[in-house]
Design a protein around this motif. Sequence first.
Motif, mmCIF file in Angstrom:
data_model
loop_
_atom_site.group_PDB
_atom_site.id
_atom_site.type_symbol
_atom_site.label_atom_id
_atom_site.label_comp_id
_atom_site.label_asym_id
_atom_site.label_seq_id
_atom_site.Cartn_x
_atom_site.Cartn_y
_atom_site.Cartn_z
ATOM 1 N N HIS A 1 11.521 167.520 56.763
ATOM 2 C CA HIS A 1 11.877 167.432 58.176
ATOM 3 C C HIS A 1 13.057 166.489 58.351
ATOM 4 C CE1 HIS A 1 11.506 166.980 62.545
ATOM 5 N NE2 HIS A 1 10.791 168.085 62.512
ATOM 6 N N HIS A 2 13.928 166.831 59.283
ATOM 7 C CA HIS A 2 15.174 166.078 59.434
ATOM 8 C C HIS A 2 15.009 164.770 60.186
ATOM 9 C CE1 HIS A 2 15.645 167.323 63.696
ATOM 10 N NE2 HIS A 2 15.038 168.422 63.284
ATOM 11 N N SER A 3 13.896 164.566 60.904
ATOM 12 C CA SER A 3 13.806 163.369 61.746
ATOM 13 C C SER A 3 12.488 162.618 61.636
ATOM 14 C CB SER A 3 14.039 163.751 63.214
ATOM 15 O OG SER A 3 13.051 164.659 63.659
ATOM 16 N N ARG A 4 11.638 163.003 60.677
ATOM 17 C CA ARG A 4 10.410 162.223 60.462
ATOM 18 C C ARG A 4 9.999 162.300 59.005
ATOM 19 N NH1 ARG A 4 8.313 166.556 63.848
ATOM 20 N NH2 ARG A 4 7.108 168.058 62.592
ATOM 21 N N GLY B 1 28.303 166.817 64.459
ATOM 22 C CA GLY B 1 27.785 165.518 64.060
ATOM 23 C C GLY B 1 26.693 164.996 64.965
ATOM 24 N N ASP B 2 26.524 165.611 66.136
ATOM 25 C CA ASP B 2 25.484 165.170 67.069
ATOM 26 C C ASP B 2 24.123 165.767 66.740
ATOM 27 O OD1 ASP B 2 26.596 167.704 67.792
ATOM 28 O OD2 ASP B 2 25.540 167.588 69.708
ATOM 29 N N ARG B 3 24.038 166.683 65.792
ATOM 30 C CA ARG B 3 22.772 167.331 65.470
ATOM 31 C C ARG B 3 22.165 166.701 64.219
ATOM 32 N NH1 ARG B 3 21.207 171.563 68.388
ATOM 33 N NH2 ARG B 3 19.465 171.539 66.927
ATOM 34 N N PHE C 1 20.824 168.189 56.535
ATOM 35 C CA PHE C 1 21.031 169.215 55.515
ATOM 36 C C PHE C 1 22.251 168.892 54.655
ATOM 37 C CE2 PHE C 1 22.779 173.091 53.784
ATOM 38 C CZ PHE C 1 21.659 173.728 53.255
ATOM 39 N N LYS C 2 23.333 168.501 55.268
ATOM 40 C CA LYS C 2 24.563 168.225 54.515
ATOM 41 C C LYS C 2 24.403 167.015 53.605
ATOM 42 C CE LYS C 2 28.401 168.651 56.914
ATOM 43 N NZ LYS C 2 29.331 168.514 58.061
ATOM 44 N N ALA C 3 23.651 166.013 54.070
ATOM 45 C CA ALA C 3 23.427 164.830 53.235
ATOM 46 C C ALA C 3 22.434 165.121 52.105
ATOM 47 C CB ALA C 3 22.918 163.676 54.093
ATOM 48 N N ARG C 4 21.416 165.913 52.419
ATOM 49 C CA ARG C 4 20.363 166.195 51.429
ATOM 50 C C ARG C 4 20.809 167.221 50.400
ATOM 51 N NH1 ARG C 4 17.576 166.185 48.150
ATOM 52 N NH2 ARG C 4 15.315 166.025 47.911
ATOM 53 N N ASN C 5 21.717 168.112 50.784
ATOM 54 C CA ASN C 5 22.173 169.171 49.883
ATOM 55 C C ASN C 5 23.698 169.276 49.938
ATOM 56 O OD1 ASN C 5 22.267 171.429 48.192
ATOM 57 N ND2 ASN C 5 21.834 172.867 49.855
ATOM 58 N N PRO C 6 24.405 168.232 49.446
ATOM 59 C CA PRO C 6 25.871 168.259 49.556
ATOM 60 C C PRO C 6 26.531 169.344 48.720
ATOM 61 C CG PRO C 6 25.144 166.425 48.180
ATOM 62 C CD PRO C 6 23.908 167.011 48.808
ATOM 63 N N GLY C 7 25.804 169.907 47.762
ATOM 64 C CA GLY C 7 26.383 170.951 46.915
ATOM 65 C C GLY C 7 26.211 172.346 47.451
#
Length: 266
Positions: free
Chosen positions: A159-162, A211-213, A219-225
Amino acid sequence: MAIREDIIDLQPRIARRRTVYPGRMSEPEIAALSAQLYAVHSLIFDGSTAEDFRAHVVEPAAEDTRIQLFQDDHGAVIGYCALHLFRRKVLGRESLVLRAEAGLRPDYRGRSMTYGIGIARAAEVKLRHPFTPFYYLGTLVHTSSYHLFCKYFPQIFPHHSRDDPPRLRQIAQELIESFDDPAVSEHDPFVRDVGWVTIETDAERSLNRRGDRSDVRFFKARNPGYPQGHGLVVVVPLTVANITAALLARVAELCLHAFGRRLPEL
């Protein structure tokens, strides 16, 4: 309001849908189906061969595979949604696992059609197997896919926020290790080398700049590839509560679209 309705009306619409079952088809029929779908797939993704596509999408080692075909007014295939049902043992219990691949030509997108089909299939399976643990397992190769799962399902891993429950993390690890998707790194079991690289549309590029989402940032930080075809492992517990919430969200969305209240979006 009139401008929004005009934009919706100008979008090409899917003329018809039909479901095919590769397990009931002859070899020439499967070969023809695979070629049709791969032609559409190649407009959406780079990185897979026709042979790999057929093995992964049309003929996986699943209990059940069904593919919804989307066609235009002339009968040409413009998209697909392949749904596969597997049996696995998870935390010592016999479980069902739903996996999926989907592609739709960019000019026909905007109504989350393939997600609606997946939610309906999940509801059907759950009704038939109410007491069997049931999960969706994905290796998502683009921000837009993760965004839509978060949009419909309240419970999702990661989950992106918890914080994620340790039990759900263990389920995700057992599930992904029961399939052949190789890990990108031995230090992270939740990013897999899928090899499908999304050919981004303007809408997808726009979403990536949001960037507000929090889901996009996560997702971009967790899966940069992901631009190299790396997939983030995502598990959705397909419980009655989670499926019901997704169905209600989907029905509300369709009602808004029907009355021209919202532009088609990711």
